[in-house]
Design a protein around this motif. Structure first.
Motif, PDB file in Angstrom:
ATOM      1  N   LYS A  94       0.813  -1.214   0.000  1.00 35.19           N
ATOM      2  CA  LYS A  94       0.000   0.000   0.000  1.00 35.19           C
ATOM      3  C   LYS A  94       0.850   1.269   0.000  1.00 35.19           C
ATOM      4  O   LYS A  94       0.436   2.299  -0.541  1.00 35.19           O
ATOM      5  CB  LYS A  94      -0.921   0.006   1.224  1.00 35.19           C
ATOM      6  N   ASP A  95       2.021   1.192   0.628  1.00 41.98           N
ATOM      7  CA  ASP A  95       2.869   2.378   0.770  1.00 41.98           C
ATOM      8  C   ASP A  95       4.253   2.077   0.220  1.00 41.98           C
ATOM      9  O   ASP A  95       5.042   1.371   0.855  1.00 41.98           O
ATOM     10  CB  ASP A  95       2.960   2.781   2.244  1.00 41.98           C
ATOM     11  N   PRO A  96       4.604   2.614  -0.947  1.00 43.62           N
ATOM     12  CA  PRO A  96       5.915   2.316  -1.542  1.00 43.62           C
ATOM     13  C   PRO A  96       7.084   2.873  -0.736  1.00 43.62           C
ATOM     14  O   PRO A  96       8.227   2.440  -0.925  1.00 43.62           O
ATOM     15  CB  PRO A  96       5.829   2.988  -2.922  1.00 43.62           C
ATOM     16  N   HIS A  97       6.811   3.835   0.159  1.00 38.32           N
ATOM     17  CA  HIS A  97       7.878   4.447   0.965  1.00 38.32           C
ATOM     18  C   HIS A  97       7.988   3.818   2.363  1.00 38.32           C
ATOM     19  O   HIS A  97       8.755   4.295   3.193  1.00 38.32           O
ATOM     20  CB  HIS A  97       7.635   5.957   1.108  1.00 38.32           C
ATOM     21  N   PHE A  98       7.192   2.786   2.610  1.00 34.40           N
ATOM     22  CA  PHE A  98       7.169   2.157   3.943  1.00 34.40           C
ATOM     23  C   PHE A  98       8.560   1.646   4.344  1.00 34.40           C
ATOM     24  O   PHE A  98       9.067   1.968   5.419  1.00 34.40           O
ATOM     25  CB  PHE A  98       6.162   1.001   3.941  1.00 34.40           C
ATOM     26  N   ALA A  99       9.175   0.860   3.479  1.00 35.10           N
ATOM     27  CA  ALA A  99      10.476   0.272   3.794  1.00 35.10           C
ATOM     28  C   ALA A  99      11.541   1.346   3.948  1.00 35.10           C
ATOM     29  O   ALA A  99      12.413   1.256   4.830  1.00 35.10           O
ATOM     30  CB  ALA A  99      10.884  -0.720   2.706  1.00 35.10           C
ATOM     31  N   GLU A 100      11.462   2.381   3.115  1.00 32.95           N
ATOM     32  CA  GLU A 100      12.464   3.451   3.169  1.00 32.95           C
ATOM     33  C   GLU A 100      12.407   4.197   4.493  1.00 32.95           C
ATOM     34  O   GLU A 100      13.449   4.490   5.102  1.00 32.95           O
ATOM     35  CB  GLU A 100      12.228   4.417   2.005  1.00 32.95           C
ATOM     36  N   ARG A 101      11.189   4.511   4.951  1.00 32.41           N
ATOM     37  CA  ARG A 101      11.043   5.228   6.221  1.00 32.41           C
ATOM     38  C   ARG A 101      11.569   4.394   7.388  1.00 32.41           C
ATOM     39  O   ARG A 101      12.235   4.916   8.280  1.00 32.41           O
ATOM     40  CB  ARG A 101       9.577   5.590   6.451  1.00 32.41           C
ATOM     41  N   HIS A 102      11.243   3.112   7.389  1.00 33.51           N
ATOM     42  CA  HIS A 102      11.684   2.260   8.483  1.00 33.51           C
ATOM     43  C   HIS A 102      13.185   2.011   8.437  1.00 33.51           C
ATOM     44  O   HIS A 102      13.817   1.804   9.470  1.00 33.51           O
ATOM     45  CB  HIS A 102      10.920   0.931   8.452  1.00 33.51           C
ATOM     46  N   LYS A 103      13.763   2.032   7.231  1.00 32.44           N
ATOM     47  CA  LYS A 103      15.203   1.818   7.115  1.00 32.44           C
ATOM     48  C   LYS A 103      15.978   2.948   7.777  1.00 32.44           C
ATOM     49  O   LYS A 103      17.025   2.722   8.395  1.00 32.44           O
ATOM     50  CB  LYS A 103      15.599   1.704   5.646  1.00 32.44           C
ATOM     51  N   VAL A 104      15.475   4.161   7.671  1.00 28.33           N
ATOM     52  CA  VAL A 104      16.139   5.308   8.303  1.00 28.33           C
ATOM     53  C   VAL A 104      16.238   5.099   9.808  1.00 28.33           C
ATOM     54  O   VAL A 104      17.303   5.270  10.415  1.00 28.33           O
ATOM     55  CB  VAL A 104      15.382   6.618   7.989  1.00 28.33           C
ATOM     56  N   HIS A 105      15.115   4.697  10.413  1.00 27.70           N
ATOM     57  CA  HIS A 105      15.126   4.477  11.860  1.00 27.70           C
ATOM     58  C   HIS A 105      15.953   3.247  12.225  1.00 27.70           C
ATOM     59  O   HIS A 105      16.687   3.249  13.222  1.00 27.70           O
ATOM     60  CB  HIS A 105      13.699   4.316  12.383  1.00 27.70           C
ATOM     61  N   ASP A 106      15.846   2.197  11.425  1.00 26.16           N
ATOM     62  CA  ASP A 106      16.614   0.982  11.701  1.00 26.16           C
ATOM     63  C   ASP A 106      18.118   1.253  11.633  1.00 26.16           C
ATOM     64  O   ASP A 106      18.885   0.720  12.440  1.00 26.16           O
ATOM     65  CB  ASP A 106      16.242  -0.119  10.707  1.00 26.16           C
TER      66      ASP A 106
END
Length: 478
Positions: free
Chosen positions: A269-281
């Motif tokens: 649903k959200d193509p930026h989901f993984a990118e946002r979580h990668k920043v925090h990870d």
């Protein structure tokens, strides 16, 4: 047998006012925390409790996982490290979910406060008894040193946050008291006592089971290796492994599958989901330091990159005892830097005073068996944190696992400094000003009085300073 085991929890006549004072103090701390989050944390029904609790609760590095588990039985901690914790929380979840169907009101914060206050009060009493009955300081000195302990910043926080550390503290203080009494009387630690202590200490925090086994070795010596004692080690371990396996199969595996599906749906649903979580990870990865190996069990929790010296000065003996005003109670995995310096150099002086009192007390009491045992516990924790690097980036939240050695060491320091007014070893009480003047003709008497007054002034200052910052944080940030 059960009556004898439970007798230790009876509050004695001379402890009633002390227990009441401790109860009121811990109720106040927990009431402040509940007030801070009351509006959101008491919402009931079919809600996203992960968002409500985890994303809203911010007190140092402590977690609100107990609130989540009591609300919807979601498990967000490593049960292999705390195999009995879920079993403790389950009855409260059942009761909470039943009443929530009718009231739409979440009582998790109140159930957790009950657990925390119970454990904190008995931790207070067991430390007081250890100081008075085992170390053999006077009653007033025992009260002073116990309050001194709970004035430490992250011990005070432990007595109010919804984490497992206060339960660990309670069980470790129970172990210290039971073992100390056995040492004092020359009696052996019985297999049933050993098994029960090991079951609960290791059940809440696996590594604390090592401390229980060390205690059995110190008390029983070679007899700790006889077959009844070996069974006392083996049976709790087997039971805990079985409980953990049941929890893992019944709850963790199904939840892990659900989480995986939710993440896959979110990514679609959200193509930026993984990118946002990668920043925090990536941020969390940097904060956790450099492990020996990232993909090897146990070694993934190590840290060889974080400065040990700064960890000792600013965190282990810094934030543990005295809160930093800068980045006050922030989480190192969210926004707090790993190291925060005190803006006022005077705070380093106070930190050094506590460390010197601790070190001198250890030296003075080094021949006492209880002190020798506690030093092995302390060494184990330091090897785990400073050596292996486990939890090094937020080592202060583990304060409940070792800081009780500080007041016990200072207790030996006070006890073993001769007093001219009473025979050595009788355990005199906290000196009044008149008593200090009365013993002032003797250098040793003056020195004993100095130790007491230093501890008293540190206690008042720590309670005032740390308490003010905690209250300010909870009220101003509401």
């Amino acid at each position: 047998m059960l009556k004898k085991l439970l007798h230790i929890f009876a509050i004695r006549r001379g402890e009633r006012w002390l227990a009441l004072g401790a109860l009121l103090f811990f109720v106040l701390l927990n009431a402040l925390l509940i007030y801070r989050y009351y509006d959101r944390f008491t919402l009931g029904g079919n809600l996203g409790f992960w968002t409500i609790f985890y994303k809203s609760f911010h007190v140092s590095g402590f977690d609100a996982y107990a609130y989540i588990t009591m609300s919807n039985l979601r498990i967000h901690y490593v049960t292999a490290r705390h195999p009995l914790y879920l079993s403790l929380l389950l009855p409260f979840y059942w009761l909470n979910s039943w009443q929530m169907e009718y009231t739409h009101y979440n009582l998790a914060v109140f159930f957790e406060a009950f657990i925390v206050i119970f454990c904190a009060v008995y931790s207070f009493l067991f430390l007081y008894r250890t100081l008075h009955e085992v170390v053999e300081v006077g009653r007033k000195d025992a009260v002073l040193l116990t309050v001194f302990f709970f004035s430490f910043a992250h011990v005070m926080l432990t007595a109010m946050v919804p984490d497992h550390f206060v339960i660990s503290l309670f069980l470790l203080m129970l172990t210290v008291y039971v073992v100390g009494r056995r040492m004092k009387s020359g009696r052996l630690l019985l297999p049933v006592q050993t098994a029960l202590l090991l079951f609960f200490t290791a059940g809440i925090t696996v590594t604390n089971g090592v401390k229980t086994i060390l205690a059995a070795l110190f008390v029983n010596g070679r007899k700790a290796f006889r077959w009844p004692m070996l069974l006392a080690y083996a049976v709790p371990v087997v039971l805990l492994w079985g409980i953990w396996q049941w929890q893992y199969t019944a709850y963790e595996v199904p939840q892990a599958e659900q989480v995986k599906k939710l993440e896959e749906n979110a990514k679609r649903k959200d193509p930026h989901f993984a990118e946002r979580h990668k920043v925090h990870d990536d941020f969390v990865k940097r904060q956790n330091g450099v492990p020996v190996a990232e993909d090897v069990p146990l070694l993934e929790w190590s840290d060889v990159g974080t400065s040990r010296w700064h960890s000792v000065v600013d965190n282990l003996f810094g934030e543990t005892f005295i809160l930093h005003r800068d980045h006050l109670l922030e989480d190192v995995l969210q926004e707090r830097p790993v190291f925060v310096a005190y803006s006022n150099p005077f705070l380093y002086v106070l930190e050094a005073m506590i460390v010197v009192l601790f070190a001198v007390g250890v030296w003075v009491g080094r021949r006492e068996r209880l002190m020798q045992l506690l030093l092995t516990w302390f060494a184990f924790d330091m090897v785990m944190h400073l050596g292996f690097g486990f939890g090094l980036n937020e080592v202060y939240i583990m304060a409940a696992h070792w800081t009780f050695i500080v007041p016990i060491a200072v207790g030996y320091l006070i006890k073993k400094t001769p007093s001219p007014s009473l025979p050595q070893g009788e355990g005199v009480g906290f000196l009044s000003l008149g008593e200090v003047r009365k013993g002032s003709s003797s250098p040793s008497g003056r020195l004993q009085g100095v130790f007491r007054w230093v501890v008293a002034m540190l206690t008042v200052w720590l309670l005032t300073y740390n308490g003010y910052l905690v209250i300010t944080y909870l009220f101003v940030n509401k």
